[in-house]
Design an enzyme around this catalytic site. Structure first.
Site, PDB file in Angstrom:
ATOM      1  N   ASN A 196       0.872  -1.209  -0.133  1.00  0.00           N
ATOM      2  CA  ASN A 196       0.212   0.124  -0.025  1.00  0.00           C
ATOM      3  C   ASN A 196       1.071   1.218  -0.090  1.00  0.00           C
ATOM      4  O   ASN A 196       1.685   1.462   0.797  1.00  0.00           O
ATOM      5  CB  ASN A 196      -1.027  -0.002   1.207  1.00  0.00           C
ATOM      6  CG  ASN A 196      -1.585   1.351   1.426  1.00  0.00           C
ATOM      7  OD1 ASN A 196      -1.835   2.063   0.589  1.00  0.00           O
ATOM      8  ND2 ASN A 196      -2.096   1.467   2.609  1.00  0.00           N
ATOM      9  N   TRP A 197       1.162   1.932  -1.115  1.00  0.00           N
ATOM     10  CA  TRP A 197       1.969   3.063  -1.131  1.00  0.00           C
ATOM     11  C   TRP A 197       1.333   4.360  -0.741  1.00  0.00           C
ATOM     12  O   TRP A 197       2.158   5.438  -0.565  1.00  0.00           O
ATOM     13  CB  TRP A 197       2.356   3.091  -2.861  1.00  0.00           C
ATOM     14  CG  TRP A 197       3.309   2.004  -3.382  1.00  0.00           C
ATOM     15  CD1 TRP A 197       3.543   1.099  -2.966  1.00  0.00           C
ATOM     16  CD2 TRP A 197       3.632   2.018  -4.650  1.00  0.00           C
ATOM     17  NE1 TRP A 197       3.835   0.221  -3.592  1.00  0.00           N
ATOM     18  CE2 TRP A 197       4.219   0.784  -4.930  1.00  0.00           C
ATOM     19  CE3 TRP A 197       3.390   2.830  -5.886  1.00  0.00           C
ATOM     20  CZ2 TRP A 197       4.631   0.175  -6.125  1.00  0.00           C
ATOM     21  CZ3 TRP A 197       3.841   2.406  -7.386  1.00  0.00           C
ATOM     22  CH2 TRP A 197       4.577   1.254  -7.122  1.00  0.00           C
ATOM     23  N   LYS A 198       0.239   4.169  -0.169  1.00  0.00           N
ATOM     24  CA  LYS A 198      -0.630   5.407   0.370  1.00  0.00           C
ATOM     25  C   LYS A 198      -0.467   6.803  -0.509  1.00  0.00           C
ATOM     26  O   LYS A 198      -0.237   6.582  -1.783  1.00  0.00           O
ATOM     27  CB  LYS A 198       0.123   5.694   1.818  1.00  0.00           C
ATOM     28  CG  LYS A 198       0.065   4.340   2.500  1.00  0.00           C
ATOM     29  CD  LYS A 198      -0.020   4.697   3.936  1.00  0.00           C
ATOM     30  CE  LYS A 198       0.327   3.493   4.779  1.00  0.00           C
ATOM     31  NZ  LYS A 198       0.306   3.554   6.166  1.00  0.00           N
ATOM     32  N   HIS A 229      -9.197   0.831   5.028  1.00  0.00           N
ATOM     33  CA  HIS A 229      -8.004   1.009   5.723  1.00  0.00           C
ATOM     34  C   HIS A 229      -7.927   1.990   6.783  1.00  0.00           C
ATOM     35  O   HIS A 229      -8.921   2.948   6.838  1.00  0.00           O
ATOM     36  CB  HIS A 229      -7.040   1.621   4.760  1.00  0.00           C
ATOM     37  CG  HIS A 229      -5.645   1.832   5.050  1.00  0.00           C
ATOM     38  ND1 HIS A 229      -5.116   2.634   5.864  1.00  0.00           N
ATOM     39  CD2 HIS A 229      -4.643   0.837   5.018  1.00  0.00           C
ATOM     40  CE1 HIS A 229      -3.795   2.408   6.568  1.00  0.00           C
ATOM     41  NE2 HIS A 229      -3.530   1.256   5.672  1.00  0.00           N
ATOM     42  N   GLU A 264      -6.658   4.554   7.916  1.00  0.00           N
ATOM     43  CA  GLU A 264      -6.615   5.672   7.829  1.00  0.00           C
ATOM     44  C   GLU A 264      -7.672   6.303   7.169  1.00  0.00           C
ATOM     45  O   GLU A 264      -8.237   7.444   7.346  1.00  0.00           O
ATOM     46  CB  GLU A 264      -5.135   6.263   6.675  1.00  0.00           C
ATOM     47  CG  GLU A 264      -3.941   5.759   7.562  1.00  0.00           C
ATOM     48  CD  GLU A 264      -2.673   5.392   6.779  1.00  0.00           C
ATOM     49  OE1 GLU A 264      -2.831   5.393   5.664  1.00  0.00           O
ATOM     50  OE2 GLU A 264      -1.808   4.888   7.470  1.00  0.00           O
ATOM     51  N   GLU A 298      -5.091  -5.259  10.675  1.00  0.00           N
ATOM     52  CA  GLU A 298      -4.209  -4.184  10.876  1.00  0.00           C
ATOM     53  C   GLU A 298      -4.243  -3.437  12.030  1.00  0.00           C
ATOM     54  O   GLU A 298      -5.128  -2.445  12.142  1.00  0.00           O
ATOM     55  CB  GLU A 298      -4.080  -3.178   9.608  1.00  0.00           C
ATOM     56  CG  GLU A 298      -3.776  -3.624   8.083  1.00  0.00           C
ATOM     57  CD  GLU A 298      -3.359  -2.672   7.181  1.00  0.00           C
ATOM     58  OE1 GLU A 298      -2.173  -3.003   6.698  1.00  0.00           O
ATOM     59  OE2 GLU A 298      -3.999  -1.879   7.198  1.00  0.00           O
ATOM     60  N   GLY A 356       2.648   2.210  10.643  1.00  0.00           N
ATOM     61  CA  GLY A 356       3.355   3.248  10.414  1.00  0.00           C
ATOM     62  C   GLY A 356       4.195   3.641  11.763  1.00  0.00           C
ATOM     63  O   GLY A 356       4.754   4.942  11.734  1.00  0.00           O
ATOM     64  N   SER A 362       3.851  -2.296  10.312  1.00  0.00           N
ATOM     65  CA  SER A 362       5.098  -2.243  10.434  1.00  0.00           C
ATOM     66  C   SER A 362       5.822  -3.371  10.152  1.00  0.00           C
ATOM     67  O   SER A 362       6.735  -4.131  10.619  1.00  0.00           O
ATOM     68  CB  SER A 362       5.600  -1.769  12.048  1.00  0.00           C
ATOM     69  OG  SER A 362       5.244  -0.644  12.135  1.00  0.00           O
ATOM     70  N   GLY A 376       2.926  -1.172   4.315  1.00  0.00           N
ATOM     71  CA  GLY A 376       2.939   0.449   4.089  1.00  0.00           C
ATOM     72  C   GLY A 376       4.200   0.744   3.647  1.00  0.00           C
ATOM     73  O   GLY A 376       4.961   0.478   2.598  1.00  0.00           O
ATOM     74  N   GLY A 377       4.964   1.234   4.666  1.00  0.00           N
ATOM     75  CA  GLY A 377       6.286   2.040   4.668  1.00  0.00           C
ATOM     76  C   GLY A 377       7.414   1.258   3.720  1.00  0.00           C
ATOM     77  O   GLY A 377       7.948   1.768   2.900  1.00  0.00           O
TER      78      GLY A 377
HETATM   79  C1  PEP Z   1      -0.607   0.065   6.106  1.00  0.00           C
HETATM   80  O1  PEP Z   1      -0.571   1.153   5.519  1.00  0.00           O
HETATM   81  O2  PEP Z   1      -1.438  -0.811   5.701  1.00  0.00           O
HETATM   82  C2  PEP Z   1       0.618  -0.257   6.792  1.00  0.00           C
HETATM   83  C3  PEP Z   1       0.422  -1.552   7.256  1.00  0.00           C
HETATM   84  O3  PEP Z   1       1.694   0.592   6.797  1.00  0.00           O
HETATM   85  P1  PEP Z   1       2.991  -0.083   7.591  1.00  0.00           P
HETATM   86  O4  PEP Z   1       3.392  -1.236   6.937  1.00  0.00           O
HETATM   87  O5  PEP Z   1       3.731   1.215   7.481  1.00  0.00           O
HETATM   88  O6  PEP Z   1       2.827  -0.002   8.935  1.00  0.00           O
END
Ligand code: PEP
Length: 257
Positions: A9-11, A96, A98, A168, A174, A214, A235-236
């Site tokens: 997920n590049w957000k 998600h 966010e 999640e 994040g 993470s 994500g990151g």
């Molecule tokens: C996400 O955005 O779905 C996520 C899990 O982010 P991160 O891996 O950065 O925690």
């Protein structure tokens, strides 16, 4: 047998050139005839076409990070499910954290989006997960149950073949704090149990439940080795080829060991 799934997920990150480069790095790591795992990248809307072109001919699938539930019309700024299909998306992330906690989406709205996506032929990656305050109040399972029930209202047994769930925990997204394998496995087992109750054991056994929060190359294999963890939503670490590709390799190693 559930196939391990690594999704990025590049957000709201990257620009055209860096998005294309990252997609090319992923595509190089997953051949079209990949037999062990599934891989997905979800770039921002403006780069869907370019990223779709970059992963074309590889085993990496294309997804979007959201969709609007109406099919067309005066909804300035929104994007329909048919549009996503039209630009080559096979998947859409919905619910998600966010979208839930920053944008304010409710289960009712997410449910409309799930229905619209499935109707258009998109597969859905449905995200659920508790806040730290929920976990501290021993409300993790109640929160996840309510999110699942609300988001999957009216979704049939047959539709569930097109749905993956991503657990999640919001406190792990994040933050650099990953759920322990025991915490994640326990939540995943709970989600699978919920699916068995709401649907049946076949749906529960077949539905992939990904962990997100993470995920990094050094914790991916341990997480994906848990019996109820069928992959990771990243994500990151999905924004850097030298982090995302090792996570793909970790999945492949777990899948083939
Ligand atoms: C996400 O955005 O779905 C996520 C899990 O982010 P991160 O891996 O950065 O925690």
């Amino acid at each position: 047998m559930r196939r391990l799934f690594v999704a990025g997920n590049w957000k709201m990150n990257l620009l055209g050139a860096s998005a294309k480069q990252l997609a090319e790095g992923g595509a190089a790591a997953v051949p079209a005839d990949e037999s062990a795992i599934d891989a997905l990248v979800c770039p921002p809307y403006p780069y869907l076409r370019a990223v779709g072109g970059a992963v074309d001919g590889s085993g990496v699938q294309l997804g979007a990070q959201d969709v609007y539930h109406e099919p067309e019309g005066a909804f300035t700024g929104e994007v329909s499910a048919d549009m996503l299909v039209d630009v080559g998306c096979g998947w859409v992330i919905l619910g998600h954290s966010e979208r839930r906690h920053v944008i304010g989406e409710t289960d009712e709205l997410i449910n409309k989006k799930v229905a619209a996506a499935l109707k258009a032929g998109l597969k859905v990656m449905l995200c659920v997960g508790e806040l730290l305050s929920d976990r501290e109040a021993n409300q993790t399972e109640a929160v996840v149950d309510a999110q699942l029930a609300g988001s999957l209202e009216g979704v049939s047994d047959a539709d569930m073949a097109q749905v993956a769930v991503a657990y999640e925990p919001v406190w792990a997204i994040g933050t650099g704090v990953t759920a322990s394998k025991e915490q994640a496995e326990s939540a995943h087992a709970h989600v699978r149990n919920w699916l068995a109750g709401r649907y049946n054991s076949e749906v529960a056994e077949a539905t992939r439940i990904l962990y997100g929060g993470s995920v990094k190359p050094d914790n991916a294999a341990e997480l994906m080795s848990q019996p109820n963890i069928d992959g990771v939503l990243v994500g990151g670490a999905s924004l850097k080829t030298d982090l995302f590709v090792p996570i793909i390799e970790a999945a492949r190693q777990v899948a083939t060991s």
